[in-house]
Write a protein that holds these residues in place. Structure first.
Motif, PDB file in Angstrom:
ATOM      1  N   SER A 171       0.833  -1.205   0.000  1.00 39.97           N
ATOM      2  CA  SER A 171       0.000   0.000   0.000  1.00 39.97           C
ATOM      3  C   SER A 171       0.864   1.249   0.000  1.00 39.97           C
ATOM      4  O   SER A 171       2.040   1.206   0.383  1.00 39.97           O
ATOM      5  N   VAL A 172       0.270   2.353  -0.448  1.00 42.78           N
ATOM      6  CA  VAL A 172       0.902   3.674  -0.408  1.00 42.78           C
ATOM      7  C   VAL A 172      -0.084   4.630   0.253  1.00 42.78           C
ATOM      8  O   VAL A 172      -1.229   4.777  -0.205  1.00 42.78           O
ATOM      9  N   ASN A 173       0.346   5.235   1.347  1.00 40.61           N
ATOM     10  CA  ASN A 173      -0.523   6.138   2.123  1.00 40.61           C
ATOM     11  C   ASN A 173      -1.846   5.476   2.486  1.00 40.61           C
ATOM     12  O   ASN A 173      -2.909   6.111   2.492  1.00 40.61           O
ATOM     13  N   GLY A 174      -1.787   4.185   2.761  1.00 36.91           N
ATOM     14  CA  GLY A 174      -2.972   3.456   3.176  1.00 36.91           C
ATOM     15  C   GLY A 174      -3.821   2.908   2.050  1.00 36.91           C
ATOM     16  O   GLY A 174      -4.746   2.135   2.288  1.00 36.91           O
ATOM     17  N   ASP A 175      -3.519   3.285   0.788  1.00 39.22           N
ATOM     18  CA  ASP A 175      -4.284   2.793  -0.364  1.00 39.22           C
ATOM     19  C   ASP A 175      -3.612   1.550  -0.928  1.00 39.22           C
ATOM     20  O   ASP A 175      -2.407   1.550  -1.202  1.00 39.22           O
ATOM     21  N   GLU A 176      -4.409   0.505  -1.121  1.00 45.24           N
ATOM     22  CA  GLU A 176      -3.873  -0.759  -1.622  1.00 45.24           C
ATOM     23  C   GLU A 176      -3.274  -0.602  -3.014  1.00 45.24           C
ATOM     24  O   GLU A 176      -3.824   0.094  -3.875  1.00 45.24           O
ATOM     25  N   ILE A 177      -2.137  -1.242  -3.225  1.00 42.48           N
ATOM     26  CA  ILE A 177      -1.470  -1.249  -4.530  1.00 42.48           C
ATOM     27  C   ILE A 177      -1.670  -2.619  -5.148  1.00 42.48           C
ATOM     28  O   ILE A 177      -1.187  -3.629  -4.630  1.00 42.48           O
ATOM     29  N   GLU A 178      -2.390  -2.657  -6.260  1.00 41.63           N
ATOM     30  CA  GLU A 178      -2.693  -3.928  -6.916  1.00 41.63           C
ATOM     31  C   GLU A 178      -1.645  -4.289  -7.957  1.00 41.63           C
ATOM     32  O   GLU A 178      -1.324  -5.460  -8.158  1.00 41.63           O
ATOM     33  N   ALA A 179      -1.123  -3.274  -8.642  1.00 42.82           N
ATOM     34  CA  ALA A 179      -0.189  -3.508  -9.744  1.00 42.82           C
ATOM     35  C   ALA A 179       0.968  -2.522  -9.664  1.00 42.82           C
ATOM     36  O   ALA A 179       0.859  -1.453  -9.040  1.00 42.82           O
ATOM     37  N   ILE A 189       3.087  11.549  -9.551  1.00 41.30           N
ATOM     38  CA  ILE A 189       2.464  12.831  -9.200  1.00 41.30           C
ATOM     39  C   ILE A 189       2.860  13.278  -7.791  1.00 41.30           C
ATOM     40  O   ILE A 189       2.240  14.190  -7.244  1.00 41.30           O
ATOM     41  N   SER A 190       3.889  12.630  -7.224  1.00 43.82           N
ATOM     42  CA  SER A 190       4.246  12.906  -5.823  1.00 43.82           C
ATOM     43  C   SER A 190       5.705  13.303  -5.665  1.00 43.82           C
ATOM     44  O   SER A 190       6.347  12.962  -4.669  1.00 43.82           O
ATOM     45  N   ALA A 191       6.249  14.026  -6.646  1.00 43.49           N
ATOM     46  CA  ALA A 191       7.639  14.465  -6.538  1.00 43.49           C
ATOM     47  C   ALA A 191       7.833  15.342  -5.307  1.00 43.49           C
ATOM     48  O   ALA A 191       7.042  16.261  -5.051  1.00 43.49           O
ATOM     49  N   ASP A 192       8.847  15.026  -4.523  1.00 45.92           N
ATOM     50  CA  ASP A 192       9.213  15.775  -3.308  1.00 45.92           C
ATOM     51  C   ASP A 192       8.130  15.699  -2.227  1.00 45.92           C
ATOM     52  O   ASP A 192       8.108  16.524  -1.307  1.00 45.92           O
ATOM     53  N   VAL A 193       7.240  14.720  -2.337  1.00 45.48           N
ATOM     54  CA  VAL A 193       6.181  14.518  -1.343  1.00 45.48           C
ATOM     55  C   VAL A 193       6.426  13.183  -0.640  1.00 45.48           C
ATOM     56  O   VAL A 193       6.471  12.139  -1.300  1.00 45.48           O
ATOM     57  N   PRO A 194       6.597  13.164   0.684  1.00 44.89           N
ATOM     58  CA  PRO A 194       6.828  11.900   1.397  1.00 44.89           C
ATOM     59  C   PRO A 194       5.641  10.946   1.243  1.00 44.89           C
ATOM     60  O   PRO A 194       4.484  11.359   1.359  1.00 44.89           O
ATOM     61  N   LEU A 195       5.945   9.675   0.981  1.00 42.49           N
ATOM     62  CA  LEU A 195       4.926   8.649   0.850  1.00 42.49           C
ATOM     63  C   LEU A 195       5.153   7.563   1.892  1.00 42.49           C
ATOM     64  O   LEU A 195       6.297   7.125   2.098  1.00 42.49           O
ATOM     65  N   ASP A 196       4.081   7.126   2.527  1.00 45.06           N
ATOM     66  CA  ASP A 196       4.171   6.035   3.499  1.00 45.06           C
ATOM     67  C   ASP A 196       3.868   4.719   2.798  1.00 45.06           C
ATOM     68  O   ASP A 196       2.758   4.519   2.296  1.00 45.06           O
ATOM     69  N   LEU A 197       4.865   3.849   2.751  1.00 40.99           N
ATOM     70  CA  LEU A 197       4.736   2.566   2.079  1.00 40.99           C
ATOM     71  C   LEU A 197       4.653   1.431   3.090  1.00 40.99           C
ATOM     72  O   LEU A 197       5.360   1.449   4.102  1.00 40.99           O
ATOM     73  N   ALA A 198       3.794   0.471   2.809  1.00 36.37           N
ATOM     74  CA  ALA A 198       3.777  -0.791   3.547  1.00 36.37           C
ATOM     75  C   ALA A 198       4.241  -1.870   2.585  1.00 36.37           C
ATOM     76  O   ALA A 198       3.668  -2.030   1.498  1.00 36.37           O
ATOM     77  N   VAL A 206       6.585  -4.351   6.630  1.00 37.07           N
ATOM     78  CA  VAL A 206       7.515  -3.307   7.043  1.00 37.07           C
ATOM     79  C   VAL A 206       6.996  -1.963   6.556  1.00 37.07           C
ATOM     80  O   VAL A 206       6.596  -1.818   5.399  1.00 37.07           O
ATOM     81  N   ASP A 207       6.979  -0.965   7.441  1.00 35.20           N
ATOM     82  CA  ASP A 207       6.537   0.386   7.082  1.00 35.20           C
ATOM     83  C   ASP A 207       7.744   1.251   6.745  1.00 35.20           C
ATOM     84  O   ASP A 207       8.726   1.297   7.501  1.00 35.20           O
ATOM     85  N   LEU A 208       7.660   1.933   5.594  1.00 30.79           N
ATOM     86  CA  LEU A 208       8.743   2.792   5.139  1.00 30.79           C
ATOM     87  C   LEU A 208       8.194   4.152   4.724  1.00 30.79           C
ATOM     88  O   LEU A 208       7.007   4.295   4.416  1.00 30.79           O
ATOM     89  N   SER A 209       9.077   5.146   4.711  1.00 28.60           N
ATOM     90  CA  SER A 209       8.726   6.471   4.190  1.00 28.60           C
ATOM     91  C   SER A 209       9.727   6.834   3.099  1.00 28.60           C
ATOM     92  O   SER A 209      10.940   6.843   3.342  1.00 28.60           O
ATOM     93  N   VAL A 210       9.209   7.097   1.897  1.00 30.27           N
ATOM     94  CA  VAL A 210      10.076   7.443   0.769  1.00 30.27           C
ATOM     95  C   VAL A 210       9.580   8.734   0.138  1.00 30.27           C
ATOM     96  O   VAL A 210       8.381   9.023   0.146  1.00 30.27           O
TER      97      VAL A 210
END
Length: 378
Positions: A171-179, A189-198, A206-210
């Motif tokens: 997931s990214v920011n809590g939204d499921e990633i299917e593909a 669309i998220s240049a220079d914006v922190p994203l929370d990855l699971a 594992v939770d990461l921030s990229v």
């Protein structure tokens, strides 16, 4: 001979795809206004695709003149009692109307009915986009590549954020990633914006921030693109790729989600331009649309329909901007009328329309200037 070939290439390669895409989008936008107006009892005098001199047309049984006009850069419906295509009331003409004719005039309808007629155009654009995307998903499905990280580039945002080869993005920011393509779209669309990855790693979550880095590059057609990049590649294994099929209901849901994503991306970009976070040089006008239409047409009919859907969303959103002369400006007037219990004065409305016209013309000039600069930089 070369000049004839060049003219032929321009007409067939750019002008025809451009008119195909724009005519579909404009027709459905105006059809939305037209159908709701008829439903509300408004007499429609003219339904025009294009502006300027009429090329050909016909009258229907209700007295509406359907016309194709010379300048194919938009369209309009003109209601009874209106002075022009922007639905500015013709007060003198209204005063001379019979009671029967006044009953069919747009300006005599309730504020709710007028708002419904105006809002129907942009809504029709969104419905068109959902229909096109749904039809594509239903007919062709969607290629799904497992969001499995194969390689991580040294010095990339992914490496800085702790991503490793073999990580499965959940997931990214809590939204499921299917593909993997879902991950790419969010990151782009998220240049220079922190994203929370699971991510799933060795059977554990594992939770990461990229934070994706902004990168500029030229696509296969030479267009400059600015997107966010993580610096990871997907798995190349065939077993990690499949085609997902959709039933009718699932296709509509996917088409709606696709339309929502494009709308959110467009609004995010406009907001970025207004705040100075995004460069305004990506705003394009008719020349850019014609160029992109020609480029996409070389890839087939389905990508061209996809472009029509994207353009339909954009036109729907633009028309909802709170600028007099646009549908959103009319809705602001009607909101004020509903709150006050009476319309704004003719003077205030006239000043608003003049300001709105100036804004629209400035935007057109700016977009066209961007188009010229874009062409000279190719």
């Amino acid at each position: 001979m070369d000049l004839l070939i060049s003219a032929y290439d321009i007409v067939v390669g750019y002008l025809v795809p451009f008119l195909f895409v724009l005519t579909i989008v404009v027709f459905f936008h105006e059809l939305g206004h037209f159908l709701v107006a008829r439903w509300c009892g408004v007499k429609v005098n003219v339904f025009s695709v294009g502006f300027g001199r009429e090329l050909f047309g016909w009258n229907d049984r209700a007295g509406t003149r359907w016309r194709l006009s010379l300048i194919p850069l938009g369209g309009y419906v003109k209601f009874a009692g209106d002075e022009n295509a922007a639905s500015v009331p013709d007060r003198d003409h209204l005063a001379a109307m019979s009671e029967e004719d006044r009953a069919g005039a747009f300006v005599t309808k309730s504020v709710g009915q007028r708002a419904a007629v105006v809002a129907a155009g942009p809504i029709a654009n969104f419905i068109l986009a959902i229909f096109i995307f749904s039809a594509i998903f239903l007919s062709f499905g969607k290629v799904i590549t497992t969001p499995l990280v194969d390689t991580v580039q040294p010095g990339s945002a992914a490496e800085a954020g702790g991503l490793l080869s073999g990580d499965l993005i959940l997931s990214v920011n809590g939204d499921e990633i299917e593909a993997f393509s879902d991950l790419q779209r969010v990151v782009s669309i998220s240049a220079d914006v922190p994203l929370d990855l699971a991510v799933e790693r060795d059977g554990k979550v594992v939770d990461l921030s990229v934070t994706p880095k902004l990168r500029e590059f030229r696509d296969n057609f030479g267009n400059v693109q600015r997107i966010g990049l993580l610096g990871v590649s997907r798995s190349p294994d065939a077993e990690d790729m499949k085609v997902k099929t959709y039933g009718p209901v699932e296709a509509v849901v996917a088409g709606t989600q696709e339309t929502w994503f494009i709308a959110a991306r467009t609004l995010s970009y406009i907001g970025g331009v207004l705040t100075g976070r995004e460069a305004a040089d990506q705003l394009g006008g008719p020349i850019r649309v014609a160029q992109v239409s020609g480029q996409v047409a070389t890839q087939g009919l389905m990508p061209l329909f996809s472009l029509a859907a994207v353009l339909s969303v954009s036109i729907g959103l633009i028309n909802l901007m709170p600028v007099p002369m646009l549908d959103g400006g009319h809705l602001i007037y009607y909101l004020a009328e509903a709150a006050r219990g009476k319309p704004l004065s003719e003077k205030v409305q006239d000043i608003g329309f003049r300001i709105g016209l100036a804004i629209v013309l400035l935007l057109m000039v700016f977009a066209t200037w961007n188009d010229v600069l874009h062409l000279t930089n190719l």
